[in-house]
Design a protein around this motif. Structure first.
Motif, short mmCIF file in Angstrom:
data_model
loop_
_atom_site.label_atom_id
_atom_site.label_comp_id
_atom_site.label_asym_id
_atom_site.label_seq_id
_atom_site.Cartn_x
_atom_site.Cartn_y
_atom_site.Cartn_z
N PHE A 5 14.28 -33.44 -29.65
CA PHE A 5 14.67 -34.55 -29.04
C PHE A 5 15.40 -35.59 -29.93
N GLU A 6 14.91 -35.68 -31.06
CA GLU A 6 15.28 -36.64 -31.85
C GLU A 6 16.81 -36.10 -32.30
N ARG A 7 16.86 -34.81 -32.62
CA ARG A 7 18.04 -34.30 -33.32
C ARG A 7 19.16 -34.46 -32.16
N VAL A 8 18.96 -34.20 -30.95
CA VAL A 8 19.95 -33.89 -29.91
C VAL A 8 20.49 -35.49 -29.75
N ASN A 9 19.41 -36.37 -29.33
CA ASN A 9 19.78 -37.61 -28.95
C ASN A 9 20.03 -38.69 -29.89
N ASN A 10 19.68 -38.29 -31.30
CA ASN A 10 19.80 -39.20 -32.66
C ASN A 10 19.17 -40.38 -32.30
N ILE A 11 17.59 -40.03 -31.94
CA ILE A 11 16.99 -41.19 -31.73
C ILE A 11 15.32 -40.92 -32.11
N LYS A 12 14.75 -41.88 -32.66
CA LYS A 12 13.33 -41.63 -33.55
C LYS A 12 12.33 -41.78 -32.51
N VAL A 13 11.45 -40.90 -32.48
CA VAL A 13 10.37 -40.85 -31.32
C VAL A 13 8.97 -41.09 -32.40
N PRO A 14 8.62 -42.29 -32.47
CA PRO A 14 7.41 -42.29 -33.52
C PRO A 14 6.28 -41.73 -32.75
N TYR A 15 5.39 -40.98 -33.51
CA TYR A 15 4.14 -40.46 -33.06
C TYR A 15 3.11 -40.51 -34.18
N GLN A 33 9.83 -11.17 -16.83
CA GLN A 33 10.63 -10.04 -16.37
C GLN A 33 10.71 -9.76 -14.94
N LEU A 34 9.44 -10.17 -14.28
CA LEU A 34 9.26 -10.08 -12.75
C LEU A 34 10.38 -10.93 -11.95
N ALA A 35 10.56 -11.98 -12.28
CA ALA A 35 11.44 -12.89 -11.72
C ALA A 35 12.89 -12.25 -12.00
N GLU A 36 13.39 -11.92 -13.14
CA GLU A 36 14.47 -11.15 -13.29
C GLU A 36 14.67 -10.04 -12.42
N SER A 37 13.82 -9.10 -12.48
CA SER A 37 14.07 -7.90 -11.81
C SER A 37 13.99 -8.05 -10.32
N LEU A 38 13.00 -8.97 -9.70
CA LEU A 38 12.84 -9.08 -8.19
C LEU A 38 13.90 -10.20 -7.93
N LEU A 39 14.10 -11.21 -8.40
CA LEU A 39 15.01 -12.38 -7.81
C LEU A 39 16.41 -12.59 -8.45
N GLY A 40 16.47 -11.58 -9.58
CA GLY A 40 17.77 -11.84 -10.54
C GLY A 40 17.80 -13.38 -10.99
N TRP A 41 16.64 -13.85 -11.32
CA TRP A 41 16.62 -15.13 -11.83
C TRP A 41 16.18 -15.20 -13.42
N LYS A 42 16.75 -15.81 -14.15
CA LYS A 42 16.17 -16.24 -15.39
C LYS A 42 17.01 -17.62 -16.00
N THR A 43 16.24 -18.03 -17.11
CA THR A 43 16.63 -19.55 -17.37
C THR A 43 18.15 -19.23 -17.93
N THR A 44 18.93 -20.37 -18.08
CA THR A 44 19.99 -20.24 -18.70
C THR A 44 20.16 -21.70 -19.65
N ARG A 45 19.26 -22.62 -19.42
CA ARG A 45 19.60 -23.96 -20.26
C ARG A 45 18.25 -23.80 -21.45
N SER A 46 18.83 -24.33 -22.56
CA SER A 46 18.18 -24.43 -23.82
C SER A 46 17.29 -25.70 -23.74
N ILE A 47 16.34 -25.55 -24.97
CA ILE A 47 15.61 -26.90 -25.39
C ILE A 47 16.38 -28.11 -25.46
N ASP A 48 17.60 -27.82 -26.24
CA ASP A 48 18.54 -28.94 -26.44
C ASP A 48 19.17 -29.36 -25.17
N ASP A 49 19.43 -28.58 -24.20
CA ASP A 49 19.97 -28.84 -23.00
C ASP A 49 18.88 -29.81 -22.12
N MET A 50 17.62 -29.51 -22.11
CA MET A 50 16.37 -30.27 -21.51
C MET A 50 16.51 -31.55 -22.52
N CYS A 51 16.48 -31.60 -23.60
CA CYS A 51 16.49 -32.96 -24.09
C CYS A 51 17.35 -33.68 -23.98
#
Ligand code: NAD
Ligand code: WQD
Length: 344
Positions: free
Chosen positions: A284-294, A312-330
């Motif tokens: 989070f700090e790296r992607v957003n160039n902001i400090k998070v004191p803890y 694996q079941l979600a991919e085989s049954l639903l054709g779903w898997k995640t596409t976004r990274s931790i950086d995208d989430m941050c």
């Protein structure tokens, strides 16, 4: 003709993001929400994002007559409700320990009322918001859907109990279809920054706590323990982008429609990768160039060291898997919080 789905709790964090994906996929959502943990302001934002107005009913899943009226009205309009995506619940673990009966009444009894109304109206498809919390202390990792089930708090037990109720309903009604999506840790926000996680009180969860420290609403992050048997001693979880999770619901609805699914099926929705608390803070700090004191604090009661999904079941049954990274989430989570420091 667009298929109409009732979306209980659709004004909430995951529900509101799912509405975007449903509209994108050509479905017509009808929202039922009591706004106990959300604001109807979200629908103005959704109109801006999608260009579409959404039918919203201010009401409660525990109101059987209201549910009967909703199903009857849509039958009369020749826009019958095809199924239900069921987000509506109370979800705070700590709060559930203090107020267990409210959680059982809302989450379990409320779902029983919903199911009774569905069966009476011939609505035989439900996608249910379950949680990886049903797995409890891991016997093995990554969790597969066959992992032992058991909770460690009243909220988690409401999810276990609703899954059992769905299983029993499917046995009694062979035509009934129930998909329980077991979410791991959804975080982040829609890329527009117009909607996001909007907790009413002090956040329970890691990510909204980080964003509220970053925006100055809270002073510092408490890291609950750095003596776990993990990569850096802090807790490891499977975080997924809320927009990926939202799409998982559309994939589940598509699957039920296309496969004429019946019976009960539980499906993990996660990335399959674990991330520690400090790894999340650093990202989070790296992607957003902001400090998070803890500050490192003692372990939180009831926490497990690590949890991540076998997806694996979600991919085989639903054709779903995640596409976004931790950086995208941050990035997306900060984009939302920085534009909406006080939420909406
Ligand atoms: P949220 O609190 O943002 O949304 C829940 C919505 O349901 C709110 O809009 C609330 O007003 C509504 N609601 C609650 N009780 C209701 C009732 N009796 N009648 C009508 N509306 C009612 O929560 P969320 O994070 O969007 O979670 C959605 C679902 O996913 C919940 O069932 C939750 O248990 C589950 N879940 C969430 C997470 C997470 O980390 N957010 C993880 C796993 C599972
Ligand atoms: C993640 C990690 C904490 C806050 C919960 C519910 C679960 C589901 C998702 C609804 C852990 C650490 C956290 C903080 C911290 N919700 N942490 N400081 O506990 O995996 O799951 O939310 O279904 O049911 O149990 O998520 O975000 O609370 O914690 O160090 O201020 O972050 O110890 O390791 P959790 P979380």
């Amino acid at each position: 003709m667009s298929l109409h789905y009732l979306v209980t709790g659709g004004a909430g964090y995951i529900g509101s993001h799912t509405l975007i994906e449903m509209l994108q996929a050509g479905y017509t959502p009808v929202v039922l929400d009591n706004f106990s943990n959300s604001s109807n302001k979200v629908f103005d934002r959704l109109k801006t994002i999608t260009g579409t107005g959404i039918k919203v009913i201010h009401g409660d899943i525990r109101d059987r007559k209201l549910l009967d009226d909703i199903f009857a009205e849509h039958d009369a309009l020749n826009t019958p409700i095809q199924g239900v995506i069921h987000f509506a619940a109370l979800k705070a673990v700590g709060d559930s320990v203090k107020r267990p009966l409210e959680y059982y009444e809302n989450n379990v009894a409320g779902t029983v009322t919903l199911l009774q109304a569905m069966l009476a109206a011939g609505v035989n498809r439900i996608v249910f918001s379950s949680s990886a919390t049903v797995y409890g202390e891991p016997e093995f990792l990554p969790y597969t859907e066959s992992h032992r089930i058991g909770a460690t708090n009243p909220y988690g037990w409401t999810k276990v109990q609703v899954e059992q109720i769905l299983k029993d309903t499917c046995v009694a009604h062979q035509e009934f279809s129930a998909i329980a999506l077991r979410y791991f840790n959804p975080i982040g926000a829609h890329e527009s920054g117009l909607i996001g996680e909007n907790p009413r009180d002090i956040p329970n969860n890691l990510f909204p706590f980080i964003t509220q420290v970053a925006v100055g609403r809270l002073e510092k992050l408490n890291v609950f323990g750095n003596d776990y048997d993990t990569v850096d001693g802090t807790g490891v979880r499977d975080y997924l982008h809320v927009s990926d999770l939202a799409l998982g619901h559309v994939k589940a609805v598509n699957y039920v429609n296309e496969s004429a699914h019946s019976g009960f099926t539980a499906i993990n929705l996660g990335t399959g990768t674990g991330t520690s608390v400090l790894q999340m803070v650093n990202a989070f700090e790296r992607v957003n160039n902001i400090k998070v004191p803890y500050i490192i604090q003692a372990r939180r009661e009831g926490d497990i060291a690590s949890a991540w999904a076998n997806p694996q079941l979600a991919e085989s049954l639903l054709g779903w898997k995640t596409t976004r990274s931790i950086d995208d989430m941050c990035r997306d989570g900060w984009n939302w919080q920085s534009k909406n420091p006080e939420g909406y």
